[in-house]
Write a protein that holds these residues in place. Structure first.
Motif, PDB file in Angstrom:
ATOM      1  N   UNK A   1      14.196  60.305  -0.366  1.00 45.26           N
ATOM      2  CA  UNK A   1      15.177  61.367  -0.151  1.00 45.26           C
ATOM      3  C   UNK A   1      16.501  60.814   0.376  1.00 45.26           C
ATOM      4  N   UNK A   2      16.429  59.860   1.298  1.00 44.46           N
ATOM      5  CA  UNK A   2      17.656  59.266   1.830  1.00 44.46           C
ATOM      6  C   UNK A   2      18.405  58.481   0.748  1.00 44.46           C
ATOM      7  N   UNK A   3      17.673  57.796  -0.120  1.00 47.98           N
ATOM      8  CA  UNK A   3      18.320  57.070  -1.215  1.00 47.98           C
ATOM      9  C   UNK A   3      18.988  58.038  -2.194  1.00 47.98           C
ATOM     10  N   UNK A   4      18.336  59.145  -2.493  1.00 48.99           N
ATOM     11  CA  UNK A   4      18.933  60.152  -3.379  1.00 48.99           C
ATOM     12  C   UNK A   4      20.172  60.769  -2.735  1.00 48.99           C
ATOM     13  N   UNK A   5      20.104  61.034  -1.439  1.00 44.92           N
ATOM     14  CA  UNK A   5      21.261  61.578  -0.722  1.00 44.92           C
ATOM     15  C   UNK A   5      22.422  60.592  -0.750  1.00 44.92           C
ATOM     16  N   UNK A   6      22.113  59.308  -0.601  1.00 45.40           N
ATOM     17  CA  UNK A   6      23.160  58.283  -0.648  1.00 45.40           C
ATOM     18  C   UNK A   6      23.799  58.209  -2.034  1.00 45.40           C
ATOM     19  N   UNK A   7      23.023  58.447  -3.077  1.00 42.43           N
ATOM     20  CA  UNK A   7      23.580  58.479  -4.432  1.00 42.43           C
ATOM     21  C   UNK A   7      24.532  59.651  -4.614  1.00 42.43           C
ATOM     22  N   UNK A   8      24.147  60.806  -4.076  1.00 43.43           N
ATOM     23  CA  UNK A   8      24.946  62.019  -4.232  1.00 43.43           C
ATOM     24  C   UNK A   8      26.221  61.942  -3.396  1.00 43.43           C
ATOM     25  N   UNK A   9      26.100  61.510  -2.154  1.00 49.98           N
ATOM     26  CA  UNK A   9      27.265  61.453  -1.271  1.00 49.98           C
ATOM     27  C   UNK A   9      27.771  60.014  -1.225  1.00 49.98           C
ATOM     28  N   UNK A  10      27.389  59.301  -0.196  1.00 54.62           N
ATOM     29  CA  UNK A  10      27.691  57.879  -0.080  1.00 54.62           C
ATOM     30  C   UNK A  10      26.730  57.271   0.931  1.00 54.62           C
ATOM     31  N   UNK A  11      26.665  55.954   0.906  1.00 53.83           N
ATOM     32  CA  UNK A  11      25.771  55.263   1.844  1.00 53.83           C
ATOM     33  C   UNK A  11      26.206  55.534   3.280  1.00 53.83           C
ATOM     34  N   UNK A  12      27.522  55.506   3.528  1.00 54.79           N
ATOM     35  CA  UNK A  12      28.016  55.677   4.895  1.00 54.79           C
ATOM     36  C   UNK A  12      27.797  57.097   5.418  1.00 54.79           C
ATOM     37  N   UNK A  13      27.930  58.086   4.565  1.00 56.16           N
ATOM     38  CA  UNK A  13      27.667  59.446   5.044  1.00 56.16           C
ATOM     39  C   UNK A  13      26.175  59.647   5.328  1.00 56.16           C
ATOM     40  N   UNK A  14      25.331  59.005   4.543  1.00 50.21           N
ATOM     41  CA  UNK A  14      23.890  59.093   4.795  1.00 50.21           C
ATOM     42  C   UNK A  14      23.538  58.404   6.110  1.00 50.21           C
TER      43      UNK A  14
END
Length: 132
Positions: free
Chosen positions: A19-32
């Motif tokens: 889930x965190x990897x998918x969130x990083x794809x959608x937003x960005x690594x830094x926002x995650x």
């Protein structure tokens, strides 16, 4: 029981990581990363403040000669919720905030009370005490 614990400690982190990897794809690594840090800090603060409040209520009830059963359940919820909030992940954060925030905690307290009551009735929990 052991199988459930193995599933809990192996499947949950994998799902959280995905889930965190998918969130990083959608937003960005830094926002995650920021989200994980903010929920950790906010969760620790909430758990600490709620914990202090619960300890104060436990002391007050004991000074009045009452058993602080409800407050002990509140303390258990805050303890588990705080641990979940310090664990990186979206699902654990949602569950952790639910356990730490006073209003939503009532759902879990009701579940725990029903489980304890059922086990007391069927005899799988025994309470031993000594009179002084």
């Amino acid at each position: 029981m052991l199988f459930r614990l193995i599933l809990l400690f192996t499947v949950t982190p994998v799902v959280e990581l995905l889930l965190l990897l998918e969130l990083a794809k959608i937003t960005s690594v830094w926002s995650t990363i920021g989200l994980v840090l903010v929920t950790g800090v906010l969760g620790a603060y909430l758990a600490k403040s709620q914990g202090r409040l619960i300890i104060t209520k436990i002391r007050m009830e004991m000074n009045e000669g009452r058993m602080p059963g409800d407050q002990l359940l509140n303390g258990l919820c805050v303890l588990v919720g705080g641990a979940l909030l310090l664990t990186p992940g979206i699902i654990t954060d949602i569950l952790g905030f639910t356990l730490v925030i006073p209003g939503s905690r009532e759902i879990f307290k009701g579940i725990v009370k029903r489980i304890i009551s059922k086990r007391l009735q069927d005899g799988s929990i025994n309470i031993h005490y000594r009179r002084w």
